[in-house]
Write a protein that holds these residues in place. Sequence first.
Motif: not given
Length: 213
Positions: A126, A151, A154
């Motif tokens: 990421v 994060n 994602t």
Amino acid sequence: MSSLESLFVNNRQWAESVNSSDPEFFEKLAAQQNPDYLWIGCSDSRVPANQIVGLLPGEVFVHRNVANMVVHTDFNCLTVLQYAIEILQVKHVIVVGHYNCGGVLAAFENSDNGMIDNWLRNIKDVQQAHRKRINALEDKEARVDLLCELNVMTQVTNVCHTSIVQNAWARGQQVDVHGWIYSLKDGLLKDLVCSINSPDQISEVYRILSPED
Ligand code: CO
């Protein structure tokens, strides 16, 4: 009294207080659970799912791991996701990260942490994907905070890339996937406004086509 004995004392007091406010509470819950939410959060002891959102036992299905990850080879998380969606029919899957996450910080720093680095490598990816945005920030704390947010976003897309979620959408089942972040400093949640509830919101690369598409 040992610290473990005190936990049993606490437990008896808690069960008694719940029982006194609702004598049928445990009987009803023992018969079935019917949560509307799946919470995917960090294992951090300061981020307890039910307490933060004021939900009782039975109201939120919970999966927690280091740094609230959804990794497509992690059968543990995928098992929770499948059970939550197909059996419990939760309407919302919520990935909840938090600022000052030790897992994200460990990934951000380039130190050797042994075996756990294999798990944290997912966060490194990421960081790599968004390195320009992250490096544009001045101080380390702001960079790590941004990585915590990226994060979460994602992992929201990772939830949506699974066949579990995409097959649910294909059946016409409502599954809304959200990304939130929690601040340890004030106890407040923030919506990262990255909710997804249909296949056209994910990249074509990950889309599973049904035969009629
Ligand atoms: Co954490």
